[in-house]
Design a protein around this motif. Sequence first.
Motif, PDB file in Angstrom:
ATOM      1  N   ILE A 166      36.858  43.661  33.999  1.00 16.07           N
ATOM      2  CA  ILE A 166      37.617  42.560  34.676  1.00 16.07           C
ATOM      3  C   ILE A 166      37.974  41.442  33.521  1.00 16.07           C
ATOM      4  O   ILE A 166      39.449  41.103  33.603  1.00 16.07           O
ATOM      5  CB  ILE A 166      37.085  41.733  35.820  1.00 16.07           C
ATOM      6  CG1 ILE A 166      36.762  42.870  36.997  1.00 16.07           C
ATOM      7  CG2 ILE A 166      37.608  40.544  36.249  1.00 16.07           C
ATOM      8  CD1 ILE A 166      35.880  42.395  38.192  1.00 16.07           C
ATOM      9  N   ARG A 167      37.310  40.985  32.983  1.00 17.48           N
ATOM     10  CA  ARG A 167      37.535  40.065  31.961  1.00 17.48           C
ATOM     11  C   ARG A 167      38.669  40.558  30.828  1.00 17.48           C
ATOM     12  O   ARG A 167      39.613  39.853  30.744  1.00 17.48           O
ATOM     13  CB  ARG A 167      36.277  39.607  31.029  1.00 17.48           C
ATOM     14  CG  ARG A 167      36.425  38.358  30.016  1.00 17.48           C
ATOM     15  CD  ARG A 167      35.429  38.373  28.990  1.00 17.48           C
ATOM     16  NE  ARG A 167      35.127  39.718  28.250  1.00 17.48           N
ATOM     17  CZ  ARG A 167      35.945  39.752  27.321  1.00 17.48           C
ATOM     18  NH1 ARG A 167      36.911  38.890  26.855  1.00 17.48           N
ATOM     19  NH2 ARG A 167      35.538  40.974  26.366  1.00 17.48           N
ATOM     20  N   ALA A 175      38.174  37.634  42.256  1.00 16.47           N
ATOM     21  CA  ALA A 175      36.857  37.906  42.838  1.00 16.47           C
ATOM     22  C   ALA A 175      36.415  39.182  42.856  1.00 16.47           C
ATOM     23  O   ALA A 175      37.148  39.973  43.144  1.00 16.47           O
ATOM     24  CB  ALA A 175      36.927  37.235  44.279  1.00 16.47           C
ATOM     25  N   LEU A 176      35.280  39.603  42.488  1.00 22.92           N
ATOM     26  CA  LEU A 176      34.822  41.023  42.614  1.00 22.92           C
ATOM     27  C   LEU A 176      34.062  41.305  43.892  1.00 22.92           C
ATOM     28  O   LEU A 176      33.041  40.418  44.197  1.00 22.92           O
ATOM     29  CB  LEU A 176      33.851  41.436  41.574  1.00 22.92           C
ATOM     30  CG  LEU A 176      32.931  42.565  41.569  1.00 22.92           C
ATOM     31  CD1 LEU A 176      33.843  43.762  41.717  1.00 22.92           C
ATOM     32  CD2 LEU A 176      31.871  42.665  40.518  1.00 22.92           C
ATOM     33  N   LEU A 226      29.587  38.613  46.732  1.00 25.43           N
ATOM     34  CA  LEU A 226      30.512  39.277  47.798  1.00 25.43           C
ATOM     35  C   LEU A 226      30.515  40.702  48.147  1.00 25.43           C
ATOM     36  O   LEU A 226      30.333  41.572  47.130  1.00 25.43           O
ATOM     37  CB  LEU A 226      32.100  38.816  47.211  1.00 25.43           C
ATOM     38  CG  LEU A 226      32.257  37.281  47.085  1.00 25.43           C
ATOM     39  CD1 LEU A 226      33.610  37.150  46.431  1.00 25.43           C
ATOM     40  CD2 LEU A 226      32.031  36.506  48.290  1.00 25.43           C
ATOM     41  N   PHE A 227      30.615  41.121  49.256  1.00 25.99           N
ATOM     42  CA  PHE A 227      30.366  42.320  49.788  1.00 25.99           C
ATOM     43  C   PHE A 227      31.281  42.686  50.668  1.00 25.99           C
ATOM     44  O   PHE A 227      31.687  42.079  51.687  1.00 25.99           O
ATOM     45  CB  PHE A 227      28.935  42.776  50.142  1.00 25.99           C
ATOM     46  CG  PHE A 227      27.808  42.440  49.084  1.00 25.99           C
ATOM     47  CD1 PHE A 227      27.600  43.299  48.470  1.00 25.99           C
ATOM     48  CD2 PHE A 227      27.308  41.141  48.969  1.00 25.99           C
ATOM     49  CE1 PHE A 227      26.498  43.253  47.357  1.00 25.99           C
ATOM     50  CE2 PHE A 227      26.411  40.905  47.978  1.00 25.99           C
ATOM     51  CZ  PHE A 227      25.873  41.935  47.258  1.00 25.99           C
ATOM     52  N   ILE A 252      35.497  46.953  44.647  1.00 26.46           N
ATOM     53  CA  ILE A 252      34.746  48.147  43.855  1.00 26.46           C
ATOM     54  C   ILE A 252      33.552  48.641  44.379  1.00 26.46           C
ATOM     55  O   ILE A 252      32.605  47.945  44.735  1.00 26.46           O
ATOM     56  CB  ILE A 252      34.514  47.471  42.351  1.00 26.46           C
ATOM     57  CG1 ILE A 252      35.626  46.987  41.800  1.00 26.46           C
ATOM     58  CG2 ILE A 252      34.039  48.593  41.328  1.00 26.46           C
ATOM     59  CD1 ILE A 252      36.856  47.682  41.290  1.00 26.46           C
ATOM     60  N   GLY A 253      33.383  49.963  44.724  1.00 24.10           N
ATOM     61  CA  GLY A 253      32.246  50.508  45.300  1.00 24.10           C
ATOM     62  C   GLY A 253      31.648  51.484  44.458  1.00 24.10           C
ATOM     63  O   GLY A 253      30.262  51.428  43.934  1.00 24.10           O
TER      64      GLY A 253
END
Length: 227
Positions: free
Chosen positions: A15-16, A30-31, A53-54, A212-213
Amino acid sequence: MSEVADNINFIRERIRVAAERAGRNPEEIALIAVSKTVEPDRIEAALVAGQALFGESKVQEARAKIPLVSGRASWHMIGHLQTNKAREAVALFEVIHSVDSVKLAVEIEKCAERAGKTQAILLEVNVSGQASKFGLKSEDLKSAVAEINRLPRLEVRGLMTIAPFIEETQKARPWFRRLRELRDTLGLRELSMGMTHDFEAAIEEGATMVRIGTAIFGGRKRYEPAE
């Protein structure tokens, strides 16, 4: 469970890199760890690794699972939501990403009013036009937002889409770009777009939330809550 932590750290690094490649601040993104079919102990491992976060896709599974996970987790509804599940969704989720009709928004409003809650939502848009996808049509979005903004218990934070699966992920860019353009026209903040196979392209096109899972928890298997 160190594998889960390692995966989260690896995704955060990707992500970065994607954000910096696009001249963006990685902190803007946000992930959301997609935890559908994932056992509570593996979700706890993600929490220990700093993931807060889920995302869940089914109200029934979330209802069984959420009480088994530490209260510091924040839950997002990312799957298709039927109007008859709106009451439970309002009770369970901080943000509902998949509001795909004015009818559903009105039902969520009623449930939020009864619960004494302001419900944060995203509007799902079918930018690809595929018949198999849920979501508002791009051309109907402006009028839908105007109607939904009149519902006092709903806070429209942004837009969500699921791009068609394409092996060459760069070809998904036009759909991500289109969602960003729609978001900007409406003056909203959030863009929930991009999954394991295409999140870097989504970030480069403006995503503020990626879902992302598989890259965190591995392949899916059915979660069976204990009796």
